[in-house]
Scaffold this active site. Structure first.
Site, PDB file in Angstrom:
ATOM      1  N   LYS A 264       0.866  -1.185   0.000  1.00  0.00           N
ATOM      2  CA  LYS A 264       0.000   0.000   0.000  1.00  0.00           C
ATOM      3  C   LYS A 264       0.890   1.218   0.000  1.00  0.00           C
ATOM      4  O   LYS A 264       1.839   1.309   0.780  1.00  0.00           O
ATOM      5  CB  LYS A 264      -0.871  -0.017   1.271  1.00  0.00           C
ATOM      6  CG  LYS A 264      -1.803   1.146   1.377  1.00  0.00           C
ATOM      7  CD  LYS A 264      -3.177   0.787   0.879  1.00  0.00           C
ATOM      8  CE  LYS A 264      -4.012   1.992   0.542  1.00  0.00           C
ATOM      9  NZ  LYS A 264      -3.710   2.627  -0.753  1.00  0.00           N
TER      10      LYS A 264
ATOM     11  N   THR B  12      -4.697  13.328   5.343  1.00  0.00           N
ATOM     12  CA  THR B  12      -3.270  13.496   5.682  1.00  0.00           C
ATOM     13  C   THR B  12      -3.059  14.795   6.449  1.00  0.00           C
ATOM     14  O   THR B  12      -2.362  14.828   7.472  1.00  0.00           O
ATOM     15  CB  THR B  12      -2.404  13.447   4.415  1.00  0.00           C
ATOM     16  OG1 THR B  12      -2.739  12.271   3.689  1.00  0.00           O
ATOM     17  CG2 THR B  12      -0.923  13.411   4.758  1.00  0.00           C
TER      18      THR B  12
ATOM     19  N   GLY C 188      -2.986   8.187  -4.114  1.00  0.00           N
ATOM     20  CA  GLY C 188      -2.400   9.409  -4.680  1.00  0.00           C
ATOM     21  C   GLY C 188      -1.138   9.837  -3.947  1.00  0.00           C
ATOM     22  O   GLY C 188      -0.784   9.289  -2.917  1.00  0.00           O
ATOM     23  N   ASP C 189      -0.454  10.795  -4.507  1.00  0.00           N
ATOM     24  CA  ASP C 189       0.703  11.458  -3.880  1.00  0.00           C
ATOM     25  C   ASP C 189       0.902  12.738  -4.692  1.00  0.00           C
ATOM     26  O   ASP C 189      -0.046  13.204  -5.361  1.00  0.00           O
ATOM     27  CB  ASP C 189       1.939  10.543  -3.911  1.00  0.00           C
ATOM     28  CG  ASP C 189       3.099  11.082  -3.051  1.00  0.00           C
ATOM     29  OD1 ASP C 189       3.040  10.937  -1.826  1.00  0.00           O
ATOM     30  OD2 ASP C 189       4.066  11.645  -3.603  1.00  0.00           O
TER      31      ASP C 189
ATOM     32  N   LYS D 146       5.611   3.365   8.265  1.00  0.00           N
ATOM     33  CA  LYS D 146       4.433   4.216   8.426  1.00  0.00           C
ATOM     34  C   LYS D 146       3.171   3.348   8.485  1.00  0.00           C
ATOM     35  O   LYS D 146       2.330   3.509   9.366  1.00  0.00           O
ATOM     36  CB  LYS D 146       4.350   5.164   7.231  1.00  0.00           C
ATOM     37  CG  LYS D 146       3.188   6.118   7.283  1.00  0.00           C
ATOM     38  CD  LYS D 146       3.057   6.921   6.000  1.00  0.00           C
ATOM     39  CE  LYS D 146       4.369   7.581   5.624  1.00  0.00           C
ATOM     40  NZ  LYS D 146       4.197   8.605   4.586  1.00  0.00           N
TER      41      LYS D 146
ATOM     42  N   GLN E 224       7.368   3.822   3.731  1.00  0.00           N
ATOM     43  CA  GLN E 224       5.963   3.408   3.818  1.00  0.00           C
ATOM     44  C   GLN E 224       5.789   2.136   4.660  1.00  0.00           C
ATOM     45  O   GLN E 224       4.756   1.953   5.306  1.00  0.00           O
ATOM     46  CB  GLN E 224       5.450   3.181   2.393  1.00  0.00           C
ATOM     47  CG  GLN E 224       3.945   3.194   2.239  1.00  0.00           C
ATOM     48  CD  GLN E 224       3.368   4.600   2.158  1.00  0.00           C
ATOM     49  OE1 GLN E 224       3.896   5.441   1.474  1.00  0.00           O
ATOM     50  NE2 GLN E 224       2.281   4.828   2.857  1.00  0.00           N
TER      51      GLN E 224
ATOM     52  N   ASN F 240      -2.658  18.978  -1.590  1.00  0.00           N
ATOM     53  CA  ASN F 240      -3.635  18.283  -0.758  1.00  0.00           C
ATOM     54  C   ASN F 240      -3.275  18.330   0.724  1.00  0.00           C
ATOM     55  O   ASN F 240      -4.100  18.693   1.571  1.00  0.00           O
ATOM     56  CB  ASN F 240      -3.764  16.829  -1.244  1.00  0.00           C
ATOM     57  CG  ASN F 240      -4.612  15.985  -0.331  1.00  0.00           C
ATOM     58  OD1 ASN F 240      -4.100  15.314   0.555  1.00  0.00           O
ATOM     59  ND2 ASN F 240      -5.918  16.056  -0.496  1.00  0.00           N
TER      60      ASN F 240
ATOM     61  N   LYS G 258       5.252   1.777  -3.220  1.00  0.00           N
ATOM     62  CA  LYS G 258       5.131   3.141  -3.761  1.00  0.00           C
ATOM     63  C   LYS G 258       5.338   3.060  -5.263  1.00  0.00           C
ATOM     64  O   LYS G 258       5.974   2.130  -5.758  1.00  0.00           O
ATOM     65  CB  LYS G 258       6.199   4.045  -3.141  1.00  0.00           C
ATOM     66  CG  LYS G 258       5.927   5.515  -3.289  1.00  0.00           C
ATOM     67  CD  LYS G 258       4.965   6.039  -2.229  1.00  0.00           C
ATOM     68  CE  LYS G 258       4.563   7.474  -2.492  1.00  0.00           C
ATOM     69  NZ  LYS G 258       3.788   8.047  -1.380  1.00  0.00           N
TER      70      LYS G 258
HETATM   71  P1  NDP Z   1       0.231  17.794  -4.183  1.00  0.00           P
HETATM   72  O1  NDP Z   1       0.697  17.472  -5.537  1.00  0.00           O
HETATM   73  O2  NDP Z   1      -1.206  17.937  -3.904  1.00  0.00           O
HETATM   74  O3  NDP Z   1       0.956  19.123  -3.658  1.00  0.00           O
HETATM   75  C1  NDP Z   1       2.330  19.235  -3.592  1.00  0.00           C
HETATM   76  C2  NDP Z   1       2.681  20.640  -3.164  1.00  0.00           C
HETATM   77  O4  NDP Z   1       4.091  20.728  -2.931  1.00  0.00           O
HETATM   78  C3  NDP Z   1       2.363  21.666  -4.238  1.00  0.00           C
HETATM   79  O5  NDP Z   1       2.089  22.883  -3.620  1.00  0.00           O
HETATM   80  C4  NDP Z   1       3.678  21.729  -5.009  1.00  0.00           C
HETATM   81  O6  NDP Z   1       3.869  22.933  -5.727  1.00  0.00           O
HETATM   82  C5  NDP Z   1       4.684  21.630  -3.900  1.00  0.00           C
HETATM   83  N1  NDP Z   1       5.935  21.025  -4.421  1.00  0.00           N
HETATM   84  C6  NDP Z   1       6.073  19.861  -5.094  1.00  0.00           C
HETATM   85  N2  NDP Z   1       7.352  19.651  -5.428  1.00  0.00           N
HETATM   86  C7  NDP Z   1       8.025  20.707  -4.962  1.00  0.00           C
HETATM   87  C8  NDP Z   1       9.376  21.085  -4.997  1.00  0.00           C
HETATM   88  N3  NDP Z   1      10.302  20.331  -5.603  1.00  0.00           N
HETATM   89  N4  NDP Z   1       9.718  22.241  -4.381  1.00  0.00           N
HETATM   90  C9  NDP Z   1       8.787  23.005  -3.759  1.00  0.00           C
HETATM   91  N5  NDP Z   1       7.471  22.698  -3.698  1.00  0.00           N
HETATM   92  C10 NDP Z   1       7.110  21.584  -4.304  1.00  0.00           C
HETATM   93  O7  NDP Z   1       0.893  16.664  -3.232  1.00  0.00           O
HETATM   94  P2  NDP Z   1       0.473  16.240  -1.763  1.00  0.00           P
HETATM   95  O8  NDP Z   1      -0.009  17.408  -0.997  1.00  0.00           O
HETATM   96  O9  NDP Z   1      -0.352  15.032  -1.860  1.00  0.00           O
HETATM   97  O10 NDP Z   1       1.889  15.758  -1.191  1.00  0.00           O
HETATM   98  C11 NDP Z   1       2.788  16.636  -0.509  1.00  0.00           C
HETATM   99  C12 NDP Z   1       3.752  15.809   0.323  1.00  0.00           C
HETATM  100  O11 NDP Z   1       3.023  15.024   1.268  1.00  0.00           O
HETATM  101  C13 NDP Z   1       4.614  14.820  -0.449  1.00  0.00           C
HETATM  102  O12 NDP Z   1       5.878  14.704   0.173  1.00  0.00           O
HETATM  103  C14 NDP Z   1       3.848  13.517  -0.289  1.00  0.00           C
HETATM  104  O13 NDP Z   1       4.679  12.390  -0.452  1.00  0.00           O
HETATM  105  C15 NDP Z   1       3.370  13.661   1.139  1.00  0.00           C
HETATM  106  N6  NDP Z   1       2.245  12.825   1.509  1.00  0.00           N
HETATM  107  C16 NDP Z   1       1.054  12.903   0.827  1.00  0.00           C
HETATM  108  C17 NDP Z   1      -0.006  12.119   1.226  1.00  0.00           C
HETATM  109  C18 NDP Z   1      -1.368  12.250   0.600  1.00  0.00           C
HETATM  110  O14 NDP Z   1      -2.296  11.635   1.117  1.00  0.00           O
HETATM  111  N7  NDP Z   1      -1.536  13.026  -0.457  1.00  0.00           N
HETATM  112  C19 NDP Z   1       0.135  11.118   2.294  1.00  0.00           C
HETATM  113  C20 NDP Z   1       1.394  11.187   2.984  1.00  0.00           C
HETATM  114  C21 NDP Z   1       2.400  11.989   2.570  1.00  0.00           C
HETATM  115  P3  NDP Z   1       3.593  22.965  -7.322  1.00  0.00           P
HETATM  116  O15 NDP Z   1       2.119  22.967  -7.477  1.00  0.00           O
HETATM  117  O16 NDP Z   1       4.264  24.202  -7.754  1.00  0.00           O
HETATM  118  O17 NDP Z   1       4.248  21.725  -7.862  1.00  0.00           O
END
Ligand code: NDP
Length: 448
Positions: free
Chosen positions: A93, A212, A168-169, A117, A114, A243, A129
């Site tokens: 997962k 999250t 998703g991620d 976690k 993961q 997200n 992943k």
């Molecule tokens: P989204 O794609 O919804 O959002 C990612 C955010 O981070 C955007 O604002 C994006 O900006 C920014 N971002 C991405 N890459 C970079 C970078 N290289 N430098 C600066 N900003 C960056 O992803 P999520 O919110 O789902 O995920 C965010 C983090 O949380 C990740 O590390 C993910 O692995 C982790 N996570 C997510 C989960 C989930 O349920 N979604 C669960 C557990 C962990 P821009 O739009 O400009 O790319």
């Protein structure tokens, strides 16, 4: 921190040799092995049974070509990945990440994290992943659909509701999950819970979107309260505006904090009166535009190009929710100098090892990603349960379960750290608590 035992030094050297040019994976393994050292010394059977060597080697790595046609009629080729890391306690997962920086080392680091976690959630899910170097940004819906269908055409051969359940991620939200689920259903002619994060009309769980970010705040709230502090009246900086960041902002605000900054990969906004989340949702969730647009809604806010400056904003609590290694030593020192007393990670591995040293040597409360952001995958596991039962819980039911899981994760993390002589070191506690259950299952299976 260096290894004390020759055994772990050798395991680490083998990981580096076997997985060359994958620094993020090496970083994630080193961090976990360092904190497991006291457990390994105390339990010689782990070494005798090769548990650590097994743990750092994925059960399966799948790499595949993803061909699709863009809006100009040109064929594009991306690379797809799924790392099925460890299935000792349940089906693999873990999310799918679509971002140009994706390569095998990123997926392996995420898959490895993961494992622990998922174990920490207390639910029966193994670690995996996947993703692709495809960039959904700037693509039309049709292009995203073409990519997702092609990606799933191959991935569908390797996943299943009882085998491997992606979610998703970064770059994979409700739109992408919808296209991929539609293609899976069409190819396999079955309606099962093979993906999570699905839309509510076709098997999704209420509160998965929020999980999250909300879970991060529930964990942080438990950590703060255990140390005589709280979100009430605190100033919070949150990086990202995806997200996780959006729903962390929502919950932190509900818990009485003022969130003053958010960012995207271009820059950050600072709104000392408190972020207008409705504006951020409109810009990011509806229009898919840049965070800079926020100034159209709140002209008194400021926008600064570049991401790392967000950590120089004065705050009590920092919640990095964007991406890996976004807080380095210098940024961590700025947080400390400005009086920040807690950092909890919504993103995966957002703090470099040097940044973590700064937090710990300055007595900050530190909630590590694999504990603090486990609410997303925990709620995904709740979505799997609802799909298996062909039943839906209400938002309140799922949210209550999520809160309970996050408080338990905090308690188990704190207790494991104390038991192994590192009270307050929640990073070590999370690794140890997550590891013990997986290791015990691996031992029970014998050599497999
Ligand atoms: P989204 O794609 O919804 O959002 C990612 C955010 O981070 C955007 O604002 C994006 O900006 C920014 N971002 C991405 N890459 C970079 C970078 N290289 N430098 C600066 N900003 C960056 O992803 P999520 O919110 O789902 O995920 C965010 C983090 O949380 C990740 O590390 C993910 O692995 C982790 N996570 C997510 C989960 C989930 O349920 N979604 C669960 C557990 C962990 P821009 O739009 O400009 O790319």
């Amino acid at each position: 921190m260096a290894f004390k035992t020759e055994y772990l030094k050798e395991v680490m050297e083998t990981v580096i040799k076997r997985n060359p040019a994958q620094p993020e994976f090496h970083q994630a393994v080193r961090e976990v092995l360092e904190s497991l050292e006291p457990v390994i010394i105390k339990n010689p059977k782990l070494q005798e049974n090769g548990i650590i060597e097994s743990l750092v080697e994925p059960e399966r790595v799948i790499t595949f070509r993803v061909p699709w046609v863009d809006d100009n009629g040109k064929v594009q080729i991306n690379r797809g990945f799924r790392v099925q890391f460890n299935s000792a306690i349940g089906p693999y997962k873990g999310g799918l990440r679509f971002h140009p920086s994706v390569y095998e080392g990123i997926i392996k680091f995420l898959g490895f994290e993961q494992i622990f976690k998922n174990s920490l959630t207390g639910l029966p899910i193994g670690g995996g992943k996947g993703g692709s170097d495809f960039d959904p940004k700037g693509k039309s819906d049709r292009e995203v659909m073409a990519f997702c269908q092609s990606f799933m055409t191959e991935l569908s051969k390797h996943i299943g509701a009882d085998t491997d359940v992606p979610a998703g991620d970064i770059g994979v939200g409700a739109r992408e999950i919808g296209y991929m689920y539609g293609q899976y259903k069409r190819l396999r002619n079955e309606f099962t819970g093979v993906l999570t994060g699905k839309g509510l009309t076709y098997g999704g769980s209420l509160a998965r979107t929020e999980a999250t970010g909300y879970g991060l705040c529930y964990f942080t709230d438990a950590m703060l309260k255990d140390n005589g502090k709280s979100f009430e009246g605190a100033t919070v900086v949150i990086s990202g505006s995806g997200n996780v960041a959006i729903y962390a902002t929502e919950k932190a605000t509900q818990l009485g904090a003022k969130v003053v900054a958010m960012s995207d990969s271009n820059g950050y906004i600072y709104d000392p009166e408190g972020i207008d989340l409705a504006a951020v949702k409109q810009i990011k969730e509806v229009e898919r535009k840049r965070i800079k647009e926020y100034l159209n809604y709140r002209p008194n806010a400021t926008y600064t190009e570049g991401c790392s400056g967000i950590w120089s904003i004065k705050c009590d609590i920092a919640l990095p929710c964007a991406t890996q290694n976004e807080i380095n030593e210098e940024s961590a020192k700025k947080l400390v100098a400005n009086g920040c007393y807690a950092v909890a990670e919504g993103a995966n591995m957002p703090s470099t090892p040097e940044a973590i040293d700064v937090y710990q040597s300055n007595g900050l409360l530190f909630g590590p990603a694999k504990a603090a952001n486990a609410g997303g995958v925990a709620t995904s596991a709740l979505e799997m349960s609802q799909n298996s039962m062909r039943y839906s819980w209400t938002f309140e039911e799922v949210d209550a379960k999520l809160k309970n899981i996050m408080v338990n994760i905090f308690n188990n993390t704190r207790d494991a750290a104390a038991e192994y002589g590192m009270p307050g070191n929640y990073a070590a506690g999370a690794n140890i608590a997550g590891f013990l259950k997986v290791a015990s299952s691996m031992m029970a299976y014998g050599v497999v």
